[in-house]
Write an enzyme that holds these catalytic residues in place. Structure first.
Site, PDB file in Angstrom:
ATOM      1  N   VAL A 359       1.149  -1.317   0.281  1.00 49.99           N
ATOM      2  CA  VAL A 359      -0.103  -0.198  -0.646  1.00 49.99           C
ATOM      3  C   VAL A 359       0.495   0.939  -0.239  1.00 49.99           C
ATOM      4  O   VAL A 359      -0.154   2.438  -0.192  1.00 49.99           O
ATOM      5  CB  VAL A 359      -1.062   0.267   1.691  1.00 49.99           C
ATOM      6  CG1 VAL A 359      -2.285  -0.497   1.234  1.00 49.99           C
ATOM      7  CG2 VAL A 359      -0.245   0.252   2.672  1.00 49.99           C
ATOM      8  N   TYR A 452       1.098   5.971  16.237  1.00 49.72           N
ATOM      9  CA  TYR A 452       0.030   5.335  15.569  1.00 49.72           C
ATOM     10  C   TYR A 452      -1.216   5.531  15.670  1.00 49.72           C
ATOM     11  O   TYR A 452      -1.975   5.809  15.117  1.00 49.72           O
ATOM     12  CB  TYR A 452       0.417   3.655  16.277  1.00 49.72           C
ATOM     13  CG  TYR A 452      -1.384   3.323  16.832  1.00 49.72           C
ATOM     14  CD1 TYR A 452      -1.172   2.390  15.181  1.00 49.72           C
ATOM     15  CD2 TYR A 452      -2.409   2.686  17.317  1.00 49.72           C
ATOM     16  CE1 TYR A 452      -2.151   1.206  14.977  1.00 49.72           C
ATOM     17  CE2 TYR A 452      -3.168   1.920  17.064  1.00 49.72           C
ATOM     18  CZ  TYR A 452      -2.967   0.792  16.062  1.00 49.72           C
ATOM     19  OH  TYR A 452      -3.947   0.675  15.485  1.00 49.72           O
ATOM     20  N   ALA A 454      -2.261   9.203  16.853  1.00 47.29           N
ATOM     21  CA  ALA A 454      -2.165  10.289  15.432  1.00 47.29           C
ATOM     22  C   ALA A 454      -2.784   9.576  14.240  1.00 47.29           C
ATOM     23  O   ALA A 454      -3.413  10.090  12.998  1.00 47.29           O
ATOM     24  CB  ALA A 454      -1.310  10.725  15.656  1.00 47.29           C
TER      25      ALA A 454
END
Length: 587
Positions: A359, A452, A454
């Site tokens: 991704v 993480y 955020a």
């Protein structure tokens, strides 16, 4: 900082983005009180900053120093500039992270590059400057950090149905412009920044008050925060009978992936009063009702080789749907092993395709992979953005590098994949986009999970905006907030840039938390949680007859922590309402 705080003496402020707007007003409000100010701005704004300072009385100008700072510069250059700043008066008592940019545009059209540019200033730039100042504040065991943020989370634009994209965008732009021009309650910058100075200095209107976790400025900000809380509470109540029921006491505690989403009994909270006090524009809930049909669907799931993704793939196959299972390059064998481990009634390989997908790859490569995916069965009905990573770490030790790594997968990767699938869904005027966030977006007030939590807060906000943008094309967005999940690879925070001894107690605390979670005997069952997701998307089972949820939580802990955050906000809104809403311009 808890409890009441004492008034301060003379402070030294460093303000980013001080050449205009809020930053310029903070400069003026601080020096008027007798404080000293280091006003910073990008070199390109040198003349604008000079005009701001020249507009002040000579006695106030004597307490101002100027530094030119680009907050998107390298960490090393930023540290050098902060060292110069400290040398001016020997300390910095108050850091105000005000510099920011606003990049408008429709998500699908803007692409990841626009998001990256926005985040480089508004997120990574803030972290860069803050990390450069923190060593000096830690050494003195004293300091205040102010982070300026905007409140746009409560406004839902009316979206016209069955119109062309260009017409929709024009309507939204026209609505926004009209709303701003005709709104008489425009905030007075000076009034707002005087309140900020009161709070930092602990004087005037701040005397006797507790330090706020969230300080709003303006009645509209208060109302929008309450509106969002009211929407969340509506969904929490509507789905609590289903979404708290995901625990399985027999689920093994030594599994590679376990869900920390045990059912928790709490009293219901009536948020109707908040909704009644809030003026807002909302979508017609009748149009949001869950009227999905149970026809066979084609799902594409990112990060589906293990964990939640694998559990969701099994649940999808059990309903007779087709699934494209994706994983990072080199993981095809792992994905095939997951398929081979499925029960016989789910392992119908005529309904399964495997596809390698990173991704974080380029936009062009991801588009080509999505074209391949669509070619399998001619469409993608449901995109599930499940792939994600956890970069635990103390903010100051991680540096911007850790945050960029976290956001590259959890935010920019989601946007890139979604944008590659949206053209096919728009063409068919049908589709579902599922975005796996986390309750950590709300339960973020403990150390070690900053990057993480955020990233998950950012992706929840993105999901809300995306829903408003694509709703007219009959594309639904499911904003999913599971309680915490962990893998065998989750460890206590480790420094990426520098090891700082001051944070060793926090590392020990986090190690104890990880150990306790691994030793627990009762965890949420990922399959139970993913069965709920399939129910919602297909509009059947426990989702039949229910309205589509703007926020779907999974697990009692998620419900508790979302409500805790809302209650904390409401406490601060009430405690400061008499002061912070009084910022409108005098006519």
């Amino acid at each position: 900082m808890a409890g009441q705080y004492q008034a301060t003496g003379e402070n030294v402020w460093l303000i980013t983005g001080a050449a205009s707007g809020l930053g310029a007003s903070i400069v003026e409000a601080a020096v008027v009180r007798g404080d000293k100010v280091i006003a910073t701005a990008r070199p390109a704004f040198k003349e604008k900053l000079r005009i701001v300072i020249d507009s002040l009385p000579p006695k106030d100008r004597e307490r101002i120093r100027v530094l030119y700072l680009d907050i998107t510069d390298t960490a090393e250059n930023t540290r050098n500039i902060m060292k110069t700043a400290i040398g001016l008066w020997g300390r910095i008592d108050v850091l105000v992270n005000n510099a920011g940019v606003a990049i408008g545009g429709v998500t699908e059209e803007e692409g990841v590059d626009a998001f990256l540019k926005q985040f480089q200033t508004n997120v990574f730039g803030v972290i860069n400057v803050t990390n450069a100042i923190l060593p000096y504040m830690r050494e003195r065991r004293d300091g205040t950090i102010v982070i300026i943020r905007a409140v746009l989370l409560g406004l839902v634009f009316p979206v016209l149905r069955n119109v062309r994209l260009q017409k929709q965008l024009f309507t939204l732009a026209e609505f926004t412009q009209k709303r701003v021009i005709e709104n008489p309650a425009v905030g007075d910058l000076r009034k707002g920044m005087e309140i900020l100075v009161d709070v930092v200095r602990g004087e005037r209107r701040a005397v006797g008050r507790a330090w706020p976790s969230l300080l709003f400025l303006g009645a509209e900000a208060r109302d929008q925060i309450r509106a969002k809380s009211a929407m969340w509470e509506r969904d929490l109540q509507a789905w609590s009978d289903v979404c708290c029921d995901v625990t399985n006491d027999l689920f093994p505690s030594n599994s590679l992936l376990v869900a920390d989403i045990r059912s928790t009994s709490i009293s219901d909270t009536d948020y109707s009063i908040l909704e009644a006090r809030t003026s807002r524009t909302i979508l017609d809930t009748a149009d949001m009702s869950n009227d999905q049909t149970a026809a066979q669907k084609v799902w594409l799931i990112t990060g589906a080789g293990s964990g939640l993704g694998a559990s969701l793939a099994g649940a999808v196959l059990a309903r007779g749907d087709k699934v494209i299972i994706t994983g990072r390059p080199g993981s095809k064998e792992k994905m095939q092993g997951m398929v081979d481990a499925l029960p016989d009634n789910e392992r119908d390989e005529s309904r399964i395709r495997l596809l390698e997908l990173d991704v974080t790859d380029t936009t062009e490569n991801i588009r080509l992979i999505m074209k391949t995916a669509v070619d399998f069965w001619g469409r993608i009905d449901v995109l599930v953005n499940n792939a994600g990573i956890v970069v635990p770490g103390i903010t100051e030790e991680q540096g911007v590098q850790g945050w960029e790594r976290q956001f590259r997968t959890n935010v920019f990767g989601v946007i890139n994949v979604t944008n590659a699938v949206l053209p096919y869904m728009r063409a068919r005027r049908d589709g579902n986009v599922v975005i796996l966030g986390s309750r950590s977006a709300w339960k973020n007030d403990f150390p070690g999970i900053g990057p993480y939590s955020a990233s998950k807060a950012a992706i929840h906000s993105y999901a809300d905006t995306l829903s408003a943008e694509v709703g007219t094309f009959n594309i639904r967005v499911l904003n999913l907030a599971p309680a915490a999940f962990r893998t065998s690879g989750f460890d206590p925070p480790k420094p990426i840039v520098d090891h700082i001894d001051d944070y060793d107690p926090i590392r020990q605390q986090m190690a104890a938390i990880v150990k306790e979670r691994r030793e627990r005997s009762s965890f949420g069952d990922p399959r139970k949680g993913m069965e709920i997701v399939v129910d919602v998307v297909r509009g059947e089972g426990r989702a039949a007859g229910r309205e589509w949820s703007s926020l779907l939580f999974l697990g009692g802990d998620a419900l508790v922590h979302i409500r805790e955050k809302m209650h904390k906000w409401e406490h601060d809104l009430e405690a400061w309402s008499d002061v912070a809403q009084d910022v409108t311009e005098d006519k």
